[in-house]
Design a protein around this motif. Sequence first.
Motif, PDB file in Angstrom:
ATOM      1  N   GLY A 150      -4.850  -1.030  -4.078  1.00  0.00           N
ATOM      2  CA  GLY A 150      -4.425   0.294  -3.632  1.00  0.00           C
ATOM      3  C   GLY A 150      -3.087   0.280  -2.913  1.00  0.00           C
ATOM      4  O   GLY A 150      -2.900   0.998  -1.916  1.00  0.00           O
ATOM      5  N   LEU A 151      -2.123  -0.502  -3.426  1.00  0.00           N
ATOM      6  CA  LEU A 151      -0.864  -0.684  -2.714  1.00  0.00           C
ATOM      7  C   LEU A 151      -0.017   0.581  -2.699  1.00  0.00           C
ATOM      8  O   LEU A 151       0.621   0.899  -1.679  1.00  0.00           O
ATOM      9  CB  LEU A 151      -0.078  -1.828  -3.344  1.00  0.00           C
ATOM     10  CG  LEU A 151      -0.758  -3.209  -3.310  1.00  0.00           C
ATOM     11  CD1 LEU A 151       0.141  -4.257  -3.958  1.00  0.00           C
ATOM     12  CD2 LEU A 151      -1.083  -3.602  -1.876  1.00  0.00           C
ATOM     13  N   ALA A 152       0.010   1.328  -3.799  1.00  0.00           N
ATOM     14  CA  ALA A 152       0.825   2.540  -3.844  1.00  0.00           C
ATOM     15  C   ALA A 152       0.305   3.566  -2.852  1.00  0.00           C
ATOM     16  O   ALA A 152       1.083   4.193  -2.108  1.00  0.00           O
ATOM     17  CB  ALA A 152       0.845   3.107  -5.259  1.00  0.00           C
ATOM     18  N   GLU A 153      -1.001   3.771  -2.828  1.00  0.00           N
ATOM     19  CA  GLU A 153      -1.586   4.745  -1.912  1.00  0.00           C
ATOM     20  C   GLU A 153      -1.339   4.355  -0.456  1.00  0.00           C
ATOM     21  O   GLU A 153      -0.976   5.198   0.380  1.00  0.00           O
ATOM     22  CB  GLU A 153      -3.102   4.864  -2.164  1.00  0.00           C
ATOM     23  CG  GLU A 153      -3.473   5.440  -3.514  1.00  0.00           C
ATOM     24  CD  GLU A 153      -3.365   4.426  -4.642  1.00  0.00           C
ATOM     25  OE1 GLU A 153      -3.095   3.229  -4.359  1.00  0.00           O
ATOM     26  OE2 GLU A 153      -3.530   4.831  -5.819  1.00  0.00           O
ATOM     27  N   ARG A 154      -1.507   3.073  -0.154  1.00  0.00           N
ATOM     28  CA  ARG A 154      -1.295   2.610   1.209  1.00  0.00           C
ATOM     29  C   ARG A 154       0.167   2.769   1.616  1.00  0.00           C
ATOM     30  O   ARG A 154       0.466   3.185   2.748  1.00  0.00           O
ATOM     31  CB  ARG A 154      -1.712   1.138   1.322  1.00  0.00           C
ATOM     32  CG  ARG A 154      -1.458   0.486   2.667  1.00  0.00           C
ATOM     33  CD  ARG A 154      -2.189   1.172   3.777  1.00  0.00           C
ATOM     34  NE  ARG A 154      -1.976   0.494   5.043  1.00  0.00           N
ATOM     35  CZ  ARG A 154      -2.148   1.074   6.232  1.00  0.00           C
ATOM     36  NH1 ARG A 154      -2.539   2.341   6.294  1.00  0.00           N
ATOM     37  NH2 ARG A 154      -1.945   0.398   7.347  1.00  0.00           N
ATOM     38  N   ALA A 155       1.101   2.461   0.721  1.00  0.00           N
ATOM     39  CA  ALA A 155       2.524   2.589   1.034  1.00  0.00           C
ATOM     40  C   ALA A 155       2.888   4.049   1.301  1.00  0.00           C
ATOM     41  O   ALA A 155       3.656   4.347   2.231  1.00  0.00           O
ATOM     42  CB  ALA A 155       3.356   2.030  -0.108  1.00  0.00           C
ATOM     43  N   ARG A 156       2.358   4.958   0.500  1.00  0.00           N
ATOM     44  CA  ARG A 156       2.652   6.380   0.715  1.00  0.00           C
ATOM     45  C   ARG A 156       2.082   6.861   2.042  1.00  0.00           C
ATOM     46  O   ARG A 156       2.706   7.677   2.740  1.00  0.00           O
ATOM     47  CB  ARG A 156       2.108   7.201  -0.448  1.00  0.00           C
ATOM     48  CG  ARG A 156       2.829   6.936  -1.784  1.00  0.00           C
ATOM     49  CD  ARG A 156       2.386   7.912  -2.854  1.00  0.00           C
ATOM     50  NE  ARG A 156       3.041   7.627  -4.136  1.00  0.00           N
ATOM     51  CZ  ARG A 156       2.439   7.047  -5.167  1.00  0.00           C
ATOM     52  NH1 ARG A 156       1.152   6.684  -5.077  1.00  0.00           N
ATOM     53  NH2 ARG A 156       3.095   6.824  -6.290  1.00  0.00           N
ATOM     54  N   GLU A 157       0.903   6.375   2.407  1.00  0.00           N
ATOM     55  CA  GLU A 157       0.321   6.741   3.703  1.00  0.00           C
ATOM     56  C   GLU A 157       1.225   6.338   4.855  1.00  0.00           C
ATOM     57  O   GLU A 157       1.269   7.008   5.898  1.00  0.00           O
ATOM     58  CB  GLU A 157      -1.046   6.075   3.875  1.00  0.00           C
ATOM     59  CG  GLU A 157      -2.143   6.640   3.004  1.00  0.00           C
ATOM     60  CD  GLU A 157      -3.422   5.821   3.121  1.00  0.00           C
ATOM     61  OE1 GLU A 157      -3.440   4.862   3.937  1.00  0.00           O
ATOM     62  OE2 GLU A 157      -4.398   6.140   2.417  1.00  0.00           O
ATOM     63  N   LEU A 158       1.963   5.236   4.675  1.00  0.00           N
ATOM     64  CA  LEU A 158       2.844   4.734   5.717  1.00  0.00           C
ATOM     65  C   LEU A 158       4.258   5.325   5.626  1.00  0.00           C
ATOM     66  O   LEU A 158       5.158   4.889   6.341  1.00  0.00           O
ATOM     67  CB  LEU A 158       2.921   3.201   5.641  1.00  0.00           C
ATOM     68  CG  LEU A 158       1.594   2.477   5.918  1.00  0.00           C
ATOM     69  CD1 LEU A 158       1.739   0.984   5.649  1.00  0.00           C
ATOM     70  CD2 LEU A 158       1.148   2.713   7.355  1.00  0.00           C
TER      71      LEU A 158
END
Length: 444
Positions: A150-158
């Motif tokens: 889930g790297l894309a989702e986590r990056a967008r959250e940050l």
Amino acid sequence: MGQDGTPEGDRTARLLARLAVLAAVGIVVVLVLALGRAGLVILGAGFLGLAVCAAGVWWFLAHRGVTRLLGAIVAVGAPVAVLVLFVVDGLWLMALFLGVCWAATLACARAALRRSDPRRPGRATAAPPSRRPVLIMNPRSGGGKVGRFGLAERARELGAQVIMLDPSAPADVAGLARRAVAAGADLLGVAGGDGTQALVAAVAAEHDLPFLVVAAGTRNHFAMDLGLDRADPARCLDALTDGEQLRVDLGDVAGRAFVNTVSFGVYADVVQRPEYRDDKAGTALALMPDLLARESGRRLDARVDGAALSSQQALLVSNNPYVSPDVGRRPRLDGGELGVLGIRVEGAAQAAALAVRGARSAGLTVATARRVEVTSGAGEISVAVDGEALRMPTPVVCTLRPGALRVLLPRDRPGAAVPAPPVDWRRLVRLAFGRPAPDRTARP
């Protein structure tokens, strides 16, 4: 002082060094004096088995047909024969005990040298917060780690903008990075393999922007040497909110950046084949006999800071030297020197010598340099840059850009410890009973 910078660390390093030296002497005394003939049998059979096994591996790699089959039998049969000899002579228990003792001795020696080794990375500095971070992600890298973690989702959250590469179409990764900078990005990052990392790192270095490494590739050598968590690449994204910066070197081969290694010769020729990506082992085995043969195998010449290195079958140039040829770690990435490893093995005898003598073998060259120039009889040669297959006109020049890259790292990095250096017994004895010898490879 020891690596931790305290007198206690220095005393611990000396104590470990003394234990290692005394244990090594004790093992030799037991082998030669206490065990007599049995000790000589254990020692001689062990070295002979290692040499014969290496010769079998050479025959297996360098030939086809019956000779390859014979090589496989020899490579497997040599260690089995040594074990059978130990069992028949009733020496297996003593051999096992001495093997465990030797392993413990080497562990103490490496721990002592690690504590006293001055080769450690520069200190990280506080990182200002990024307002417009941009991360380029390859969904195919590492067997799909981007989606699995889930790297894309986590990056967008940050708060990061994510550019997802299209697996079905080739992408100009460097061009994407440059357009992101033109649009106002103040941080560039990559979730992908080392080859993709290098392309974006070059753009980040060009604009002196922080560069974020997300260990989403297959091997992630660059991430490993930075101390990042390769098992959980999502932890790399913590650098966006709790990060620090480290200046590291960036390699350059004919104007193209590399973060890990540039390979010439056998490995570079193998990765050129289109079938290599789907069948690495099968492709290598099919090509090795031709690539290693004296008559048909193309050889390389190089100048390493002016010193000649001729007729090499394989040559590896790294962004900072590795601990040793058999330890795939670099103690630092900001030492300002290239590592050079050259291999030339002409037959089974030299393969056996390489297995027994290691870095002291005539078939292996280990060096450091500021500049490496590789030439060949051909006008163009195969080059593997961070694992990516390329063709380059000769001569191919490798250099280093010291401190060119600002890497953004999470403060909590599980693998940040410096790897143990190779066991240098002369240095170990000086550390144990005298003044430690200066490390000539270390740089302030």
